[in-house]
Design a protein around this motif. Sequence first.
Motif, PDB file in Angstrom:
ATOM      1  N   ILE A   1       0.812  -1.220   0.000  1.00 32.75           N
ATOM      2  CA  ILE A   1       0.000   0.000   0.000  1.00 32.75           C
ATOM      3  C   ILE A   1       0.847   1.272   0.000  1.00 32.75           C
ATOM      4  O   ILE A   1       0.327   2.362  -0.230  1.00 32.75           O
ATOM      5  CB  ILE A   1      -0.954   0.045   1.209  1.00 32.75           C
ATOM      6  CG1 ILE A   1      -0.148   0.133   2.520  1.00 32.75           C
ATOM      7  CG2 ILE A   1      -1.880  -1.145   1.221  1.00 32.75           C
ATOM      8  CD1 ILE A   1      -0.969   0.535   3.716  1.00 32.75           C
ATOM      9  N   ASN A   2       2.153   1.127   0.232  1.00 31.99           N
ATOM     10  CA  ASN A   2       3.004   2.307   0.297  1.00 31.99           C
ATOM     11  C   ASN A   2       4.451   1.917   0.003  1.00 31.99           C
ATOM     12  O   ASN A   2       4.842   0.756   0.179  1.00 31.99           O
ATOM     13  CB  ASN A   2       2.922   2.953   1.695  1.00 31.99           C
ATOM     14  CG  ASN A   2       3.446   4.377   1.721  1.00 31.99           C
ATOM     15  OD1 ASN A   2       3.324   5.109   0.730  1.00 31.99           O
ATOM     16  ND2 ASN A   2       4.017   4.793   2.837  1.00 31.99           N
ATOM     17  N   HIS A   3       5.211   2.880  -0.432  1.00 34.08           N
ATOM     18  CA  HIS A   3       6.643   2.664  -0.605  1.00 34.08           C
ATOM     19  C   HIS A   3       7.267   2.291   0.740  1.00 34.08           C
ATOM     20  O   HIS A   3       6.891   2.825   1.777  1.00 34.08           O
ATOM     21  CB  HIS A   3       7.281   3.960  -1.138  1.00 34.08           C
ATOM     22  CG  HIS A   3       8.775   3.944  -1.151  1.00 34.08           C
ATOM     23  ND1 HIS A   3       9.504   3.298  -2.125  1.00 34.08           N
ATOM     24  CD2 HIS A   3       9.689   4.492  -0.294  1.00 34.08           C
ATOM     25  CE1 HIS A   3      10.791   3.456  -1.884  1.00 34.08           C
ATOM     26  NE2 HIS A   3      10.941   4.172  -0.784  1.00 34.08           N
ATOM     27  N   LEU A   4       8.217   1.347   0.711  1.00 36.73           N
ATOM     28  CA  LEU A   4       8.906   0.972   1.939  1.00 36.73           C
ATOM     29  C   LEU A   4      10.192   1.768   2.062  1.00 36.73           C
ATOM     30  O   LEU A   4      10.982   1.853   1.122  1.00 36.73           O
ATOM     31  CB  LEU A   4       9.221  -0.526   1.960  1.00 36.73           C
ATOM     32  CG  LEU A   4       8.033  -1.478   2.084  1.00 36.73           C
ATOM     33  CD1 LEU A   4       8.530  -2.924   2.125  1.00 36.73           C
ATOM     34  CD2 LEU A   4       7.200  -1.161   3.315  1.00 36.73           C
ATOM     35  N   HIS A   5      10.402   2.344   3.234  1.00 35.81           N
ATOM     36  CA  HIS A   5      11.632   3.083   3.477  1.00 35.81           C
ATOM     37  C   HIS A   5      12.808   2.122   3.556  1.00 35.81           C
ATOM     38  O   HIS A   5      13.915   2.465   3.123  1.00 35.81           O
ATOM     39  CB  HIS A   5      11.512   3.878   4.784  1.00 35.81           C
ATOM     40  CG  HIS A   5      12.641   4.819   5.018  1.00 35.81           C
ATOM     41  ND1 HIS A   5      12.877   5.919   4.212  1.00 35.81           N
ATOM     42  CD2 HIS A   5      13.624   4.834   5.953  1.00 35.81           C
ATOM     43  CE1 HIS A   5      13.944   6.566   4.650  1.00 35.81           C
ATOM     44  NE2 HIS A   5      14.429   5.927   5.698  1.00 35.81           N
ATOM     45  N   LYS A   6      12.554   0.937   4.103  1.00 39.05           N
ATOM     46  CA  LYS A   6      13.545  -0.141   4.138  1.00 39.05           C
ATOM     47  C   LYS A   6      12.834  -1.461   3.928  1.00 39.05           C
ATOM     48  O   LYS A   6      11.700  -1.642   4.371  1.00 39.05           O
ATOM     49  CB  LYS A   6      14.291  -0.160   5.474  1.00 39.05           C
ATOM     50  CG  LYS A   6      15.577   0.644   5.471  1.00 39.05           C
ATOM     51  CD  LYS A   6      16.438   0.286   6.675  1.00 39.05           C
ATOM     52  CE  LYS A   6      17.794   0.943   6.561  1.00 39.05           C
ATOM     53  NZ  LYS A   6      18.679   0.566   7.694  1.00 39.05           N
TER      54      LYS A   6
END
Length: 416
Positions: A346-351
Motif C-alpha cells: 500500500i506504500n513505498h517501503l523506506h527499508k
Amino acid sequence: MTDDNHNPGRRRLLQTVAASWMLSVSKVGFAASSQVIAVRIWPSSTYTRITLESSTPLKYKQFLLSDPPRVVVDIEGVHLNSVLKGLGEKVQQSDPYIRQARVGQFDSKTVRMVLELKRAINPHVFTLKPVAEFHNRLVVDLYPEDGAVSAEDDPLLALLEDYNRGDVARTLPPETAKDGQAGRSRPLVIMLDPGHGGEDPGAIGKYKTREKDVVLQIARRLQKLITREPNMKAHMTRNEDVFIPLKVRVAKARKLRADLFISIHADAFTNRAAKGSSVFALSTKGATSSAARFLAQTQNESDLIGGVSKSGDRYLDHTMFDLVQTATIGDSLKFGKEVLTRMGKINHLHKNKVDQAGFAVLKAPDIPSILVETAFISNINEEKKLRTAHFQQQVAESIMAGIKVWFSEGGAARAK
C-alpha cells in the motif's frame, strides 16, 4: 557646597553608584517580567493534566482543602496576567475531575491557583525543564484518590497510580503465569499503542497534521478489525488525547497478558524528501542503522515532552531492561516482517527489512512487540495520505493481515 561638575573624582564615584543602581534595577525588572506564557488543560477519563508554561522555572507550594474538595497551588515570583486569567475558561464541563478553576494575585509576589474538584483526587505536581518547543513547565496531574478505581475497572489508571508511587510491579502478573494457549482456550490479546498524546503531539507535518491524532485514528480502525475476529481481542494504551508514559504502556500490556504489542507512529525527518513505511523491533545490542538509532532517540524523548517524574520503579529498573529475552525479539522480527511485507503493498517501503533499535516502548520481556512507522508525516505527499480515511484504513488492514498470518503460523503459541 562642592560643585560636582568641577570635581572629577566625585563625579566618577556618582557615576559608578548610579550604574550599579541601574544594574540592580535591571535585574529586579527582569525577574518581575518573568511570566506565565501559556496554560493548557488536558482532560481525560484517566486523569486531568494542567500545564503552566513560563520563561523561567516556577517555584510552587501546594495543599488540599475540603468542603468542597480543592487543590491549591501557590506560584511564587509571577504576576497575574491575561494568560493566567484565562485558565478558568479552559475547564470543560465534561472534565471528570475539575469543576472550576480560579486564579488570583494572592500577594505581591504570589499567584494562587484554586482547582475546585468534582471528586476527591490525588494531585501529582512537578516541574519540567525546557525540552523541544516547550519552555519551563509546572504540571499538575489530578488522579482519582487512591482506591477509587480498581485494576479491574481501569487497568491503565491503576498502573498510573502505582507508577506515581514508584510501584508498577505491584499490579503486574507473575512472570510464570500461564493462561492457556492464545486462540484455543482464550482469545489472542493484542495491545495497540497509538504513539504520543496529550501534551506530546509527536511529529507535526507542514499542514499542521499532528502525529498523535493520525495514529489514534489508525489504531481505532485496527481495533474494530480485530474485534470482528472471534478469537481475538484488542486493547488500547490510550483511546483519547492523553499522555501515557512509555513504561506504563508496556506495563499495561503485561497486566492484560497481551500476546502482541503494536506501537503505531508517523515518522518525521529533517529532509522532507524522506518517505515510506517502516517496521521496527527492539535491539539490546545497539541500533542496526543510524536512522533507527535517530528514530529511537526521538521516540524515547516522549517521556521528556509529556513530563514523567522519576519514580525509581523496581519493575522497570530490574525486569524490563535486564530480562529482555532473545526469543521474544526473534518473534518480534518474524511478526514485523509479516506486517512490513503487507505495508509494502500500500506504500513505498523506506527499508525492505525490519530495523532495530532501543525503543523504550518495545521493552516488554515476554511480548513480541513492533513499532510501525506508517509513513513520513514530514513528507508533504505522505502527510496528505495520512489525513485520508482511505489510507488510514489501508494501514489498519495491512497490520491486520500481518497479525492473521503470524497467528496462523503459530506465533502466539511460541510467545506463550
